[in-house]
Design a protein around this motif. Structure first.
Motif, PDB file in Angstrom:
ATOM      1  N   ALA A   1     125.759 -19.018  69.667  1.00 44.34           N
ATOM      2  CA  ALA A   1     126.416 -19.649  68.512  1.00 44.34           C
ATOM      3  C   ALA A   1     126.942 -18.606  67.540  1.00 44.34           C
ATOM      4  N   ALA A   2     126.346 -17.410  67.561  1.00 38.07           N
ATOM      5  CA  ALA A   2     126.808 -16.345  66.667  1.00 38.07           C
ATOM      6  C   ALA A   2     128.233 -15.913  66.967  1.00 38.07           C
ATOM      7  N   ARG A   3     128.781 -16.315  68.117  1.00 44.26           N
ATOM      8  CA  ARG A   3     130.142 -15.919  68.447  1.00 44.26           C
ATOM      9  C   ARG A   3     131.169 -16.578  67.513  1.00 44.26           C
ATOM     10  N   PHE A   4     130.768 -17.630  66.807  1.00 45.58           N
ATOM     11  CA  PHE A   4     131.662 -18.191  65.794  1.00 45.58           C
ATOM     12  C   PHE A   4     131.895 -17.191  64.656  1.00 45.58           C
ATOM     13  N   LEU A   5     131.049 -16.192  64.556  1.00 43.88           N
ATOM     14  CA  LEU A   5     131.206 -15.126  63.559  1.00 43.88           C
ATOM     15  C   LEU A   5     131.778 -13.872  64.197  1.00 43.88           C
ATOM     16  N   TYR A   6     132.576 -14.036  65.230  1.00 40.18           N
ATOM     17  CA  TYR A   6     133.129 -12.908  65.977  1.00 40.18           C
ATOM     18  C   TYR A   6     133.856 -11.892  65.090  1.00 40.18           C
ATOM     19  N   PRO A   7     134.657 -12.297  64.107  1.00 37.42           N
ATOM     20  CA  PRO A   7     135.285 -11.286  63.237  1.00 37.42           C
ATOM     21  C   PRO A   7     134.271 -10.428  62.494  1.00 37.42           C
ATOM     22  N   LEU A   8     133.132 -11.013  62.116  1.00 36.45           N
ATOM     23  CA  LEU A   8     132.095 -10.233  61.441  1.00 36.45           C
ATOM     24  C   LEU A   8     131.308  -9.388  62.427  1.00 36.45           C
ATOM     25  N   GLN A   9     131.045  -9.919  63.609  1.00 35.29           N
ATOM     26  CA  GLN A   9     130.305  -9.166  64.610  1.00 35.29           C
ATOM     27  C   GLN A   9     131.043  -7.890  64.998  1.00 35.29           C
ATOM     28  N   THR A  10     132.353  -7.956  65.079  1.00 34.23           N
ATOM     29  CA  THR A  10     133.140  -6.799  65.483  1.00 34.23           C
ATOM     30  C   THR A  10     133.600  -5.949  64.301  1.00 34.23           C
ATOM     31  N   ARG A  11     133.370  -6.455  63.076  1.00 34.71           N
ATOM     32  CA  ARG A  11     133.814  -5.768  61.863  1.00 34.71           C
ATOM     33  C   ARG A  11     135.324  -5.502  61.897  1.00 34.71           C
ATOM     34  N   ARG A  12     136.063  -6.444  62.448  1.00 37.59           N
ATOM     35  CA  ARG A  12     137.515  -6.329  62.533  1.00 37.59           C
ATOM     36  C   ARG A  12     138.202  -7.554  61.923  1.00 37.59           C
ATOM     37  N   TRP A  13     137.579  -8.160  60.926  1.00 35.09           N
ATOM     38  CA  TRP A  13     138.123  -9.381  60.327  1.00 35.09           C
ATOM     39  C   TRP A  13     139.499  -9.118  59.712  1.00 35.09           C
ATOM     40  N   VAL A  14     139.606  -8.030  58.959  1.00 32.33           N
ATOM     41  CA  VAL A  14     140.873  -7.714  58.295  1.00 32.33           C
ATOM     42  C   VAL A  14     141.943  -7.389  59.330  1.00 32.33           C
ATOM     43  N   ARG A  15     141.592  -6.633  60.374  1.00 35.23           N
ATOM     44  CA  ARG A  15     142.569  -6.290  61.410  1.00 35.23           C
ATOM     45  C   ARG A  15     143.062  -7.549  62.123  1.00 35.23           C
TER      46      ARG A  15
END
Length: 664
Positions: free
Chosen positions: A178-192
């Motif tokens: 379920a944490a994959r819904f936070l994929y931008p945070l997990q990869t620290r690439r939200w801004v990119r």
């Protein structure tokens, strides 16, 4: 792609959908709510909930921008008139009991946005701070742009990437966390991710000004979210150029593939969105994930320029076990320690084991149970690592942007413990006291007068204690799954509240609380915002409060502590028995509007939906409260009505009972 190939991909998509049915249903439903896809799914609901402008044009978002434009253009009076007209439309259209718009926080927020009142609130706040109308308008425009950019880029556009990532993992692996819904945070690439999707949208917008550019480039750039989902470090122009190359010669077949789902779209519309929610959306999402995987494989095989950016091979083929073990050596070591610990930890049996495993109850301190629960917590802590080593879960450390995996006991695993009867009794009393303090302080801060809340005479509200202990005991099996525990707490507490409301009305002919007018309520007995509080409170008790209290109480002398708990329970029991015959009642309890103020002035009407005290007192004080409008224009509340057959209307400004009125 010929018909046979498309048919084979659809068969693979159905397999993926069956294996991850609920995950894909939730993923696509979230996309529909965010407005990133599957819009037809929510048409029946939005037709009832959204309120269009008075002229009948546009949706809520465009309406808000029209108001901002009017104010920026100097026509503030027109904007205020439009908001008033929208509020009247909301008030007149509030006819669906389950989708009430007159009371509660959810209704106020929904009304504020759908009427445009939120725009005027920001403007008035900026004007009061700056004391300048021109500065206030500038602040309003800047705030509106900031909110728009955040919602559009960082929520809607990046969720397109999250959606694709989840489905791509689902086609290869047995489980997607379920944490994959936070994929931008997990990869620290939200801004990119947001920037790439922004450039993608700009290109499409520019092509819109050509004659045939938009439909062609829509399919030409179709793979951009998939490329970003695979490699979130990719640059914007690289992703767009690569998508254009991969789709060269495939745009028509992609259009035909979309067209092949036309029958499902018609069924979705005919079923008011139900077919889409339960099947068609997930089916289509899985199909295009397989379609992208096919085009990707062809690009890699042909050595297409830029295909080296598609470097997440573990997303499509499970990697060699030796490679995974090398990347997850710490997880393998932790599993080896668990194997050694299994020799000393024995699963508790008999009545003790049954109560501990199913209800988290200890009749007495037991070393066997403690060792097993410690082993169970450690095993749960490395469960994700074990699934990765077994090839059931995507190995995030092998991704182009590695995703961390923490091997250690978290708050979730720390909650997998049992509590002695003495500690449960103490927690019951503590929760009762905390609830009483909360209610009394809330009433004191809002009304300026002390009121002993509840039906009992002592400093405790048993509804808080009973709910907390019920969550700890009855939902023991769900503690290792926070999402399921949240749902379980909502269902459990909602069922208890609905059942209590029904019983009290059946037994006494009247209601002790009424959520009529709240957005998403069921027969006025339960409502969505109350259930949300139940769910969040249940998680706080399970993962934070109860474990912390258990550790604290373990340091207290056992015999003296037991004596104090027993004495308090006796006092509580006496209070319960006494209150059956002479319940705590009167001003501020059974009739909070009759409570005197120190200044001897009449109390303000606390039943208004905008008053926190009004909402709290409606839940716990045994008062029959009517629907009250939460719109700013509605200062005249609806008269209070009793539910008993012989009751008459009561003017809301007249006290319904004196200080000595007994409870019904």
């Amino acid at each position: 792609m010929n018909h046979a190939t498309r048919k084979a991909m659809k068969a693979q998509a159905r397999v993926t959908l069956r294996r991850h049915y609920w995950l894909l249903v939730v993923t696509c439903l979230a996309a529909a709510f965010l407005g990133t896809g599957y819009a037809s799914t929510l048409l029946p609901l939005t037709a009832q909930v959204d309120v269009a402008p008075a002229d009948g044009t546009g949706d809520v978002a465009s309406q808000l921008w029209m108001l901002v434009g009017d104010i920026a253009g100097g026509d503030e009076d027109r904007a205020r008139s439009q908001v008033s007209a929208n509020e009247d439309a909301i008030r007149n259209g509030d006819v669906n009991p389950a989708l009430g718009r007159s009371r509660g926080v959810f209704a106020q927020v929904l009304n504020a946005f759908s009427s445009g009142r939120v725009v005027l609130s920001v403007l008035d706040a900026a004007r009061s701070i700056s004391c300048s109308s021109s500065v206030a308008v500038i602040v309003l425009v800047l705030v509106a742009l900031a909110v728009l950019c955040f919602v559009w880029l960082f929520l809607q556009e990046t969720y397109r990437v999250v959606d694709r990532r989840i489905v791509l993992e689902a086609r290869t692996y047995e489980r997607v966390p379920a944490a994959r819904f936070l994929y931008p945070l997990q990869t620290r690439r939200w801004v990119r991710m947001a920037w790439v999707m922004f450039v993608h949208s700009v290109y499409l917008t520019l092509w819109m000004f050509t004659v045939v550019g938009l439909p062609i480039k829509t399919f030409s750039y179709f793979l951009v979210p998939y490329i970003v989902a695979e490699n979130p470090s990719v640059k914007a122009n690289e992703a767009i150029s690569l998508s254009r190359r991969m789709m060269k010669g495939h745009k028509w077949e992609c259009f035909v593939a979309h067209l092949s789902f036309a029958g499902w779209w018609l069924l979705t519309m005919a079923s008011f969105g139900l077919v889409g929610v339960l099947y068609a959306n997930g089916y289509r999402s899985a199909f295009f994930a397989h379609y992208y995987a096919s085009l990707r494989a062809r690009a890699r095989q042909d050595g297409m320029p830029g295909s080296q950016l598609l470097c997440d091979d573990a997303l499509y083929v499970r990697p060699d076990p030796a490679t995974v073990r090398a990347a997850y050596a710490d997880a393998e070591d932790a599993l080896a320690r668990m194997h050694d610990e299994a020799g000393t930890a024995r699963r508790p049996t008999g009545a003790t084991g049954f109560l501990a495993r199913w209800f988290g109850i200890l009749l007495r301190r037991d070393g066997t149970v403690a060792r097993w629960e410690r082993y169970e917590a450690h095993l749960e802590a490395v469960s994700e690592g074990r699934e990765i080593l077994e090839g059931r879960l995507y190995p995030g450390r092998l991704a182009p942007v590695p995703m961390p995996l923490r091997i250690g006991v978290s708050a979730v695993q720390g909650a997998l413990r049992s509590y002695t009867l003495t500690h449960l009794a103490a927690m019951f009393l503590i929760f009762c006291l905390v609830g009483w303090v909360w209610e009394v302080v809330l009433a004191f801060l809002t009304e300026g007068v002390f009121v002993n809340r509840g039906t009992l005479h002592g400093p405790w509200l048993p509804i808080y204690g009973s709910g907390g202990i019920a969550i700890l005991v009855l939902l023991r099996k769900l503690r290792s799954r926070p999402a399921l525990l949240f749902v379980g707490a909502v269902v459990l507490c909602g069922t208890l509240e609905y059942g209590a409301s029904w019983y009290l009305e059946a037994a006494h002919g009247e209601r002790w609380w009424d959520y009529s007018g709240y957005f998403l309520n069921l027969n006025g007995r339960i409502c969505a915002e109350g259930l949300l509080v139940f769910g969040l409170g249940g998680m706080a008790i399970t993962y934070l409060l109860a474990p912390a209290l258990d550790e604290l109480l373990n340091r207290v002398d056992g015999k003296a502590f037991t004596a104090v708990v027993v004495a308090l329970l006796l006092v509580y029991g006496v209070d319960q028995v006494y209150s059956l015959y002479r319940p705590n009642s009167g001003a501020g309890i059974t009739d909070y509007r009759a409570a005197p103020e120190p200044s001897a002035r009449p109390l303000p009407h606390t039943g208004h939906a905008g008053s926190a005290a009004g909402r709290s007192m409606r839940r716990t004080a045994m008062v029959r409260v009517s629907t009250v409008s939460s719109l700013p224009d509605s200062d005249s509340p609806t008269p209070v009505r009793s539910l008993s057959a012989s009751a008459a209307s009561i003017d809301p400004t007249t006290p319904t009972a004196g200080p000595n009125t007994p409870m019904s």
